[in-house]
Design a protein around this motif. Structure first.
Motif, PDB file in Angstrom:
ATOM      1  N   GLY B  45       0.827  -1.215   0.000  1.00  0.00           N
ATOM      2  CA  GLY B  45       0.000   0.000   0.000  1.00  0.00           C
ATOM      3  C   GLY B  45       0.847   1.245   0.000  1.00  0.00           C
ATOM      4  N   PHE B  46       0.197   2.404   0.138  1.00  0.00           N
ATOM      5  CA  PHE B  46       0.916   3.680   0.182  1.00  0.00           C
ATOM      6  C   PHE B  46       0.994   4.226   1.604  1.00  0.00           C
ATOM      7  N   GLY B  47       0.359   3.558   2.566  1.00  0.00           N
ATOM      8  CA  GLY B  47       0.360   4.063   3.942  1.00  0.00           C
ATOM      9  C   GLY B  47      -0.296   5.419   4.077  1.00  0.00           C
ATOM     10  N   ALA B  48      -1.316   5.666   3.241  1.00  0.00           N
ATOM     11  CA  ALA B  48      -1.940   6.992   3.224  1.00  0.00           C
ATOM     12  C   ALA B  48      -2.783   7.218   4.468  1.00  0.00           C
ATOM     13  N   GLY B  49      -2.783   8.461   4.974  1.00  0.00           N
ATOM     14  CA  GLY B  49      -3.684   8.859   6.057  1.00  0.00           C
ATOM     15  C   GLY B  49      -4.969   9.425   5.478  1.00  0.00           C
ATOM     16  N   VAL B  50      -5.860   9.868   6.344  1.00  0.00           N
ATOM     17  CA  VAL B  50      -7.157  10.357   5.880  1.00  0.00           C
ATOM     18  C   VAL B  50      -6.995  11.559   4.942  1.00  0.00           C
ATOM     19  N   ALA B  51      -6.146  12.516   5.335  1.00  0.00           N
ATOM     20  CA  ALA B  51      -5.971  13.709   4.492  1.00  0.00           C
ATOM     21  C   ALA B  51      -5.403  13.343   3.124  1.00  0.00           C
ATOM     22  N   ASP B  52      -4.548  12.300   3.089  1.00  0.00           N
ATOM     23  CA  ASP B  52      -3.973  11.875   1.806  1.00  0.00           C
ATOM     24  C   ASP B  52      -5.041  11.336   0.863  1.00  0.00           C
ATOM     25  N   LEU B  53      -6.119  10.800   1.454  1.00  0.00           N
ATOM     26  CA  LEU B  53      -7.138  10.141   0.640  1.00  0.00           C
ATOM     27  C   LEU B  53      -8.192  11.111   0.114  1.00  0.00           C
ATOM     28  N   VAL B  54      -8.243  12.317   0.695  1.00  0.00           N
ATOM     29  CA  VAL B  54      -9.317  13.251   0.330  1.00  0.00           C
ATOM     30  C   VAL B  54      -9.360  13.566  -1.175  1.00  0.00           C
ATOM     31  N   PRO B  55      -8.224  13.960  -1.798  1.00  0.00           N
ATOM     32  CA  PRO B  55      -8.322  14.295  -3.232  1.00  0.00           C
ATOM     33  C   PRO B  55      -8.787  13.113  -4.091  1.00  0.00           C
ATOM     34  N   ALA B  56      -8.363  11.898  -3.738  1.00  0.00           N
ATOM     35  CA  ALA B  56      -8.809  10.723  -4.501  1.00  0.00           C
ATOM     36  C   ALA B  56     -10.313  10.515  -4.322  1.00  0.00           C
ATOM     37  N   LEU B  57     -10.792  10.702  -3.087  1.00  0.00           N
ATOM     38  CA  LEU B  57     -12.224  10.507  -2.839  1.00  0.00           C
ATOM     39  C   LEU B  57     -13.065  11.571  -3.529  1.00  0.00           C
ATOM     40  N   VAL B  58     -12.507  12.772  -3.662  1.00  0.00           N
ATOM     41  CA  VAL B  58     -13.216  13.812  -4.416  1.00  0.00           C
ATOM     42  C   VAL B  58     -13.414  13.333  -5.863  1.00  0.00           C
ATOM     43  N   GLU B  59     -12.381  12.686  -6.415  1.00  0.00           N
ATOM     44  CA  GLU B  59     -12.528  12.136  -7.775  1.00  0.00           C
ATOM     45  C   GLU B  59     -13.596  11.036  -7.807  1.00  0.00           C
ATOM     46  N   CYS B  60     -13.626  10.201  -6.773  1.00  0.00           N
ATOM     47  CA  CYS B  60     -14.648   9.149  -6.700  1.00  0.00           C
ATOM     48  C   CYS B  60     -16.048   9.758  -6.685  1.00  0.00           C
ATOM     49  N   GLY B  61     -16.203  10.833  -5.938  1.00  0.00           N
ATOM     50  CA  GLY B  61     -17.508  11.488  -5.851  1.00  0.00           C
ATOM     51  C   GLY B  61     -17.900  12.133  -7.166  1.00  0.00           C
ATOM     52  N   ARG B  62     -16.942  12.781  -7.810  1.00  0.00           N
ATOM     53  CA  ARG B  62     -17.200  13.397  -9.115  1.00  0.00           C
ATOM     54  C   ARG B  62     -17.648  12.366 -10.134  1.00  0.00           C
ATOM     55  N   ALA B  63     -17.058  11.166 -10.037  1.00  0.00           N
ATOM     56  CA  ALA B  63     -17.397  10.111 -10.998  1.00  0.00           C
ATOM     57  C   ALA B  63     -18.589   9.291 -10.524  1.00  0.00           C
ATOM     58  N   ALA B  64     -19.042   9.519  -9.308  1.00  0.00           N
ATOM     59  CA  ALA B  64     -20.105   8.704  -8.692  1.00  0.00           C
ATOM     60  C   ALA B  64     -19.815   7.222  -8.919  1.00  0.00           C
ATOM     61  N   THR B  65     -18.588   6.831  -8.647  1.00  0.00           N
ATOM     62  CA  THR B  65     -18.178   5.451  -8.955  1.00  0.00           C
ATOM     63  C   THR B  65     -18.942   4.432  -8.110  1.00  0.00           C
ATOM     64  N   GLN B  66     -19.170   3.283  -8.687  1.00  0.00           N
ATOM     65  CA  GLN B  66     -19.830   2.191  -7.960  1.00  0.00           C
ATOM     66  C   GLN B  66     -18.812   1.326  -7.207  1.00  0.00           C
ATOM     67  N   ALA B  67     -17.529   1.583  -7.438  1.00  0.00           N
ATOM     68  CA  ALA B  67     -16.503   0.771  -6.768  1.00  0.00           C
ATOM     69  C   ALA B  67     -16.558   1.018  -5.255  1.00  0.00           C
ATOM     70  N   PRO B  68     -16.395  -0.034  -4.443  1.00  0.00           N
ATOM     71  CA  PRO B  68     -16.514   0.103  -2.977  1.00  0.00           C
ATOM     72  C   PRO B  68     -15.224   0.656  -2.377  1.00  0.00           C
ATOM     73  N   VAL B  69     -14.865   1.863  -2.798  1.00  0.00           N
ATOM     74  CA  VAL B  69     -13.544   2.410  -2.472  1.00  0.00           C
ATOM     75  C   VAL B  69     -13.398   2.657  -0.969  1.00  0.00           C
ATOM     76  N   ILE B  70     -14.454   3.164  -0.354  1.00  0.00           N
ATOM     77  CA  ILE B  70     -14.353   3.425   1.079  1.00  0.00           C
ATOM     78  C   ILE B  70     -14.620   2.144   1.868  1.00  0.00           C
ATOM     79  N   GLY B  71     -15.806   1.554   1.625  1.00  0.00           N
ATOM     80  CA  GLY B  71     -16.267   0.451   2.464  1.00  0.00           C
ATOM     81  C   GLY B  71     -15.373  -0.768   2.429  1.00  0.00           C
ATOM     82  N   ALA B  72     -14.878  -1.129   1.248  1.00  0.00           N
ATOM     83  CA  ALA B  72     -14.108  -2.358   1.143  1.00  0.00           C
ATOM     84  C   ALA B  72     -12.640  -2.099   0.816  1.00  0.00           C
ATOM     85  N   ALA B  73     -12.146  -0.880   1.012  1.00  0.00           N
ATOM     86  CA  ALA B  73     -10.728  -0.617   0.739  1.00  0.00           C
ATOM     87  C   ALA B  73     -10.128   0.369   1.748  1.00  0.00           C
ATOM     88  N   PHE B  74     -10.479   1.667   1.613  1.00  0.00           N
ATOM     89  CA  PHE B  74      -9.795   2.679   2.427  1.00  0.00           C
ATOM     90  C   PHE B  74     -10.074   2.507   3.926  1.00  0.00           C
TER      91      PHE B  74
END
Lengths: 389, 337
Positions: B45-74
């Motif tokens: 992994g990248f050892g990312a903290g919560v703040a590190d994940l924010v920009p990626a999650l913003v992209e997830c929200g923009r794309a309204a992705t169906q991938a379980p990025v939060i629940g089954a990964a982050f």
């Protein structure tokens, strides 16, 4: 926001705190913590103390007497001073005409006026609004006609805050009534209030106090060296000035201090058998206010950190003023609620300070979403300049 | 104060954005190892903290992705990293599992666990700051779709044997607050999309012979929406940094302010965007609804706005009393004349 302070910021905060500890007179901080309002004289005393320290104009360039502080340091100083119970310095000289003269004034004007603004030897007021020109400021009618050796000014200004204390009024006047657009025929004059033909009359506001005035100008002669910049360019200078005024109205430091005072009030009042601050309904209102304040605080810091000193803040100032003024109103609203029925009597001299806390503040705060540009006008500006409608 | 992403944060976010631009989802993210962003570096992994994940999650929200990025990964990644345990295979996480614990056996029904439809293991934060992990093969899993289309499941445990860690002080509270913040960051991306769509619609849609955006009532509604989202953005960044930092009181304050904002102003902003669109805004076909639903799911999961308002109120009361003890007290007055 200490989370975002660097080691240098923390050291600066400690320096500011220890200075405030020594320099802020107890009667002045006592007024704030006793739920009172600072008098104009207390404000001027504090202004002069800060001027001696060289800390009175953090927003000015260093070569004109500014401090050279970063936006973060300015925020730290402002919130520490407010939290310590210091008066808010009036913006008319320091935040309004001062920066305009620094950017647009003549060398002679800078030399003549800036040191006396810093020292509070001159106190200024703002001659913008007129009976027929409120939100539609460019409709102003006060006329200035060149008469050989001076402008002759006739007209009426209104809502002129603390004109009763002022030595000078920076004034928007119409110099070209035939200009294509009303904004193009306006100039800015610096008018001594002891000039013949100037009459100041009080307007008592809804809170029973004398903050604002009408100023009548009848054949007032103003020499050419008191014109700011160029004739008919006054609207440009006014917009720059209003931007600075609006940012200063957003005043996060003051909200922070007043919010802390409100919490203390709520901890020391009872609803039924519990302290008001433990009442779930009042607590939820406080929580919402806290959330909105926190968002405003971070947003202001985030945005103002990107503004360079002297840069025109433009529509950003309208954006920050909108929520900042609402938050200040809500603080006063909850302070009034917390005081409850004891805030209702209209007592003048015999009232203990804490017993009418909130009511006067609430009434006074109605003006916050009106002066410096009403919320509706702020939204028009944001819609046009930020959203492109 | 500068919240612009660091180079590393930007790099992760750009990788997500590229996958979504190419029409990709979970499989592509998985292939690139992006779902391991919150996992320890030792495990790829990248050892990312919560703040590190924010920009990626913003992209997830923009794309309204169906991938379980939060629940089954982050989210399970953050929890497992923090507890110092790790094993191969996709996990999901319930930050507030209400289960009965008999030694190492767990019993209870977890009604909504995002990502449990695709995970092999379930991670649970227990109230005593321990982490429990059970293989989902020993649970009854009833999968369903959330209102925004993402997968979730009801998980029934009947004496399931769990691996339970030692106590990690502060773990459960930290993961619960991180869960709020991660979903809020994704909602922020959805809100950006809502804002852009609405702004564009007001400019192009004409009624009464003029663009909707020329009407002052709509301009002012749009300014309110713009303003609310700017404020929400500030709270997302603040809360994310507080989740990574040591100041627990500030974390409680900022996360509860964030959740209160999400369930209050942001829910209203989403509703206002529909209102500004008019009829097209309530159709299933129009994309706006996808983003609105994403905001609503973030609002509903991980504690209500009222729960967080109450938590914030308690914190304010405690802090005020502590500060007041240091200062001379006013007379305690009954609030009735």
């Amino acid at each position: 926001m200490e989370l975002f302070y660097s080691d240098a910021d923390l050291a600066f905060r400690d320096e500011v705190r220890s200075y405030l500890d020594d320099a802020l007179p107890e009667d002045i901080s006592g007024t704030f913590f006793g739920y009172g309002r600072h008098s104009w004289h207390q404000m001027i005393r504090w202004h002069k103390i800060l001027a001696d320290k060289g800390w009175v104009a953090p927003n000015w360039p260093e070569d004109h007497g500014g401090t050279g502080w970063s936006p973060m340091q300015q925020y730290i100083f402002d919130s520490e001073a407010m939290m310590a119970g210091a008066p808010r310095l009036r913006p008319f000289g320091l935040k309004m005409i001062g920066p305009v003269l620094i950017r647009f004034g003549s060398e002679a004007q800078k030399k003549r006026f800036l040191p006396r603004i810093l020292s509070a030897d001159d106190y200024w007021c703002q001659g913008f609004s007129e009976p027929g020109a409120g939100s539609d400021l460019a409709a102003l009618k006060t006329r200035a006609v060149w008469d050989g050796d001076a402008y002759v000014v006739n007209g009426q200004k209104t809502w002129t805050t603390t004109a009763q204390h002022a030595d000078w009024m920076f004034t928007l006047v119409r110099t070209d009534p035939d200009a294509e657009r009303p904004q193009q025929g306006i100039s800015m004059l610096l008018i001594p209030l002891d000039s013949p033909g100037v009459t100041v009359r009080p307007i008592i506001t809804i809170d029973g106090d004398h903050h604002v005035n009408e100023v009548f100008l009848e054949d007032v002669r103003v020499p050419a060296d008191l014109l700011v910049g160029e004739e008919n360019r006054g609207w440009t200078y006014a917009k720059y000035l209003l931007g600075n005024e609006r940012v200063s109205i957003a005043n996060v430091g003051q909200s922070k201090a007043e919010l802390a005072l409100l919490k203390r009030l709520a901890a020391n009042r009872k609803r039924g058998n519990v302290a008001l601050i433990d009442d779930p309904v009042f607590g939820m209102k406080l929580a919402d206010l806290e959330a909105d304040f926190l968002a405003q605080e971070v947003t202001n810091l985030r945005m103002l950190s990107q503004v360079r000193p002297g840069q025109d803040v433009g529509a950003l100032s309208s954006f920050l003023k909108l929520r900042g003024s609402e938050i200040q109103q809500r603080i006063q609203e909850l302070a009034m609620e917390a005081t409850g029925a004891l805030a209702a009597p209209w007592r003048e001299a015999d009232r203990p300070r804490t017993d009418d806390y909130g009511m006067h503040g609430w009434l006074n705060s109605r003006a916050f979403t009106i002066f410096g540009g009403s919320s509706e006008v702020m939204k028009n500006i944001v819609a046009k300049q930020i959203l492109g409608f | 104060m500068d919240f612009s992403p660091t180079d590393d944060q930007r790099m992760i976010a750009d990788s997500f954005a590229r996958v979504f631009e190419g029409g990709g989802g979970q499989a592509e993210l998985d292939e690139l190892g992006l779902l391991l962003a919150a996992h320890p570096e030792a495990t790829g992994g990248f050892g990312a903290g919560v703040a590190d994940l924010v920009p990626a999650l913003v992209e997830c929200g923009r794309a309204a992705t169906q991938a379980p990025v939060i629940g089954a990964a982050f989210l399970p990644g953050l929890a497992l990293t923090r507890a110092g345990i790790w094993a191969e295979g996709p996990a999901c996480l319930d930050p507030e599992a209400e289960v009965r614990i008999d030694d190492d056996r767990l019993t209870g029904v977890l009604p909504v666990v995002p990502g449990a439809d695709v995970a092999d293991r379930l991670v649970m934060c227990l109230p005593d700051d321990r982490l429990a992990v059970v293989p989902l093969s020993v649970a009854e899993v009833v999968p369903f779709a959330l209102v925004d289309g993402r997968g979730a499941a009801e998980v029934r445990l009947d004496g399931a044997r769990a691996t339970i860690t030692d106590t990690v002080p502060g773990l459960t509270g930290a993961i619960q607050d991180s869960a709020v913040t991660l979903y809020a960051a994704e909602a922020l991306g959805a809100l950006y999309a809502i804002r852009e769509m609405t702004q564009a619609y007001l400019k192009e849609r004409r009624q009464f012979g003029r663009p909707l955006g020329s009407f002052q009532a709509l301009q002012h509604a749009m300014v309110d929406l713009y303003h609310d989202i700017e404020h929400f953005q500030s709270l997302v960044h603040l809360a994310a940094r507080c989740c990574d930092g040591p100041d627990v009181a500030m974390r409680l304050r900022s996360v509860s302010a964030l959740k209160r904002y999400l369930g209050g102003r942001m829910r209203r902003a989403a509703a206002s965007a529909i209102q500004m669109h008019g009829g097209i805004g309530v159709t299933e076909e129009y994309a706006l609804g996808r983003y609105v639903k994403r905001v609503i799911v973030a609002d509903l999961l991980n504690g209500s706005a009222d729960d967080h308002g109450a938590r914030l109120a308690r914190l304010i009361a405690e802090e005020t009393r502590a500060a007041d003890r240091a200062a001379p007290a006013d007379d305690l007055k009954e609030n009735v004349a």
